[in-house]
Structures are given as C-alpha cells and as structure tokens.
Design a protein around this motif. Structure first.
Motif, PDB file in Angstrom:
ATOM      1  N   UNK A 208       1.628  -5.805  -5.865  1.00 20.25           N
ATOM      2  CA  UNK A 208       2.177  -4.659  -6.311  1.00 20.25           C
ATOM      3  C   UNK A 208       1.293  -3.384  -6.066  1.00 20.25           C
ATOM      4  N   UNK A 209       1.959  -1.950  -5.898  1.00 18.06           N
ATOM      5  CA  UNK A 209       1.384  -0.747  -5.965  1.00 18.06           C
ATOM      6  C   UNK A 209       1.851   0.201  -6.721  1.00 18.06           C
ATOM      7  N   UNK A 210       1.118   0.913  -7.493  1.00 16.43           N
ATOM      8  CA  UNK A 210       1.601   1.789  -8.521  1.00 16.43           C
ATOM      9  C   UNK A 210       1.995   3.083  -7.915  1.00 16.43           C
ATOM     10  N   UNK A 211       3.227   3.587  -8.474  1.00 15.97           N
ATOM     11  CA  UNK A 211       3.976   4.720  -8.276  1.00 15.97           C
ATOM     12  C   UNK A 211       4.170   5.706  -9.531  1.00 15.97           C
ATOM     13  N   UNK A 212       3.460   6.801  -9.472  1.00 13.91           N
ATOM     14  CA  UNK A 212       3.637   7.586 -10.709  1.00 13.91           C
ATOM     15  C   UNK A 212       4.071   9.021 -10.399  1.00 13.91           C
ATOM     16  N   UNK A 213       5.232   9.389 -10.812  1.00 17.24           N
ATOM     17  CA  UNK A 213       5.922  10.455 -10.595  1.00 17.24           C
ATOM     18  C   UNK A 213       5.855  11.409 -11.866  1.00 17.24           C
ATOM     19  N   UNK A 214       5.362  12.451 -11.658  1.00 15.16           N
ATOM     20  CA  UNK A 214       4.952  13.591 -12.755  1.00 15.16           C
ATOM     21  C   UNK A 214       6.129  14.762 -12.826  1.00 15.16           C
ATOM     22  N   UNK A 215       6.358  15.226 -14.056  1.00 15.85           N
ATOM     23  CA  UNK A 215       7.539  16.126 -14.372  1.00 15.85           C
ATOM     24  C   UNK A 215       7.158  17.419 -14.062  1.00 15.85           C
TER      25      UNK A 215
ATOM     26  N   UNK B 183       6.718   3.392 -11.791  1.00 17.86           N
ATOM     27  CA  UNK B 183       6.693   1.804 -11.998  1.00 17.86           C
ATOM     28  C   UNK B 183       5.738   1.442 -10.824  1.00 17.86           C
ATOM     29  N   UNK B 184       5.363  -0.100 -11.139  1.00 21.12           N
ATOM     30  CA  UNK B 184       4.532  -0.958 -10.209  1.00 21.12           C
ATOM     31  C   UNK B 184       5.742  -1.320  -9.142  1.00 21.12           C
TER      32      UNK B 184
ATOM     33  N   UNK C  91       0.648  -1.114   0.037  1.00 22.81           N
ATOM     34  CA  UNK C  91       0.047  -0.011  -0.091  1.00 22.81           C
ATOM     35  C   UNK C  91       0.961   1.349  -0.007  1.00 22.81           C
ATOM     36  N   UNK C  92       0.347   2.395  -0.189  1.00 20.85           N
ATOM     37  CA  UNK C  92       0.975   3.672   0.019  1.00 20.85           C
ATOM     38  C   UNK C  92       1.393   4.232  -1.638  1.00 20.85           C
ATOM     39  N   UNK C  93       1.195   3.386  -2.418  1.00 26.03           N
ATOM     40  CA  UNK C  93       1.439   4.295  -4.079  1.00 26.03           C
ATOM     41  C   UNK C  93       0.521   5.179  -4.224  1.00 26.03           C
ATOM     42  N   UNK C  94       0.918   5.899  -5.354  1.00 24.13           N
ATOM     43  CA  UNK C  94       0.152   7.067  -5.805  1.00 24.13           C
ATOM     44  C   UNK C  94       0.863   7.878  -6.936  1.00 24.13           C
ATOM     45  N   UNK C  95       0.260   9.094  -6.966  1.00 24.61           N
ATOM     46  CA  UNK C  95       0.649  10.098  -7.895  1.00 24.61           C
ATOM     47  C   UNK C  95       1.445  11.202  -7.214  1.00 24.61           C
ATOM     48  N   UNK C  96       2.659  11.530  -7.387  1.00 25.37           N
ATOM     49  CA  UNK C  96       3.534  12.483  -6.915  1.00 25.37           C
ATOM     50  C   UNK C  96       4.220  13.326  -7.870  1.00 25.37           C
ATOM     51  N   UNK C  97       4.378  14.547  -7.264  1.00 25.64           N
ATOM     52  CA  UNK C  97       5.485  15.501  -8.480  1.00 25.64           C
ATOM     53  C   UNK C  97       6.707  15.036  -8.140  1.00 25.64           C
ATOM     54  N   UNK C  98       7.556  15.282  -9.191  1.00 26.19           N
ATOM     55  CA  UNK C  98       9.069  15.400  -9.098  1.00 26.19           C
ATOM     56  C   UNK C  98       9.557  15.865  -7.934  1.00 26.19           C
TER      57      UNK C  98
END
Length: 126
Positions: free
Chosen positions: A119-126, A92-93, A7-14
C-alpha cells in the motif's frame, strides 16, 4: 506468487494530480489482470480500477470514472494509476493487486485477487 511494490503516494491539494506505480516481480505479469483498491480509516477495502493482462479491457468504480485512469506497461512489469481532479474523499491507502487470471467477470471483488502490495498513502487536503 508475485511481489508487488507500490510507490507515488503523497500529500496533494484538492484538484491536484498524482500518479501511482506498482512494480511486479516475476515473468507472468502480462498474463495477469491487475487492479487498484483503496482503504480509508474505519472503512472496508474499496475497488478503484482494474485492467486485463493485455491492457485492452479496463473497469472503474463509478466514483472515479473520468478522473482516474489505470494503465500498464508489460515490458516494465508495472501498472499505473493516474489520478486527476483529486478530492478529499480520495484520501486512503491505495493497494495494488494481481489476479492469477488475465481477466475476470467480476474484477471489482477483493476475493478475485491473489497477491497484494503493502500500500501507499494518498492524502488530499481541502
């Protein structure tokens, strides 16, 4: 066999931070080395970090040294991945994995690990 739930994944800024958690079932958690791997679209599963059963030994991929920190709380049957200074290439996952042994001479190898989370998705936006 141990059940692993991330748990704990998500969308975050660079430049931002996330903390992933992996909760394990069973009574043998403290005797098992744990690791985090990740897999980006179209790429192979990649080692991130590993920690020994007693928490005294850790090992990191060069790409994450100084930014990501693995830790564990054996009283809570949980392993963590603190992720700081995130980059878009960290997207990545992320998978948690458990070894039957307390440590390995090659903790970066996928084949060392017997049980995997979903798995948990982590997305880092630029």
């Amino acid at each position: 066999q141990v059940q692993l739930v991330e748990s704990g994944g998500g969308l975050v800024q660079a430049g931002g931070s996330l903390r992933l958690s992996c909760a394990a079932s069973g009574r043998t958690f403290s005797t098992r080395a744990m690791a985090w791997f990740r897999q980006a679209p179209g790429k192979e599963r990649e080692f991130v970090a590993a920690i020994s059963g007693n928490g005294r030994a850790t090992y990191y991929a060069d790409s994450v040294k100084g930014r990501l920190t693995i830790s564990r709380d054996n009283a809570k049957n949980t392993v963590y991945l603190q992720m700081n200074s995130l980059k878009p290439e960290d997207t990545a996952i992320y998978y948690c994995a458990a070894d039957k042994a307390s440590w390995s001479s090659r903790p970066d190898r996928v084949v060392e690990y017997d049980d995997w989370g979903q798995g948990t998705q982590v997305t880092v936006s630029s």
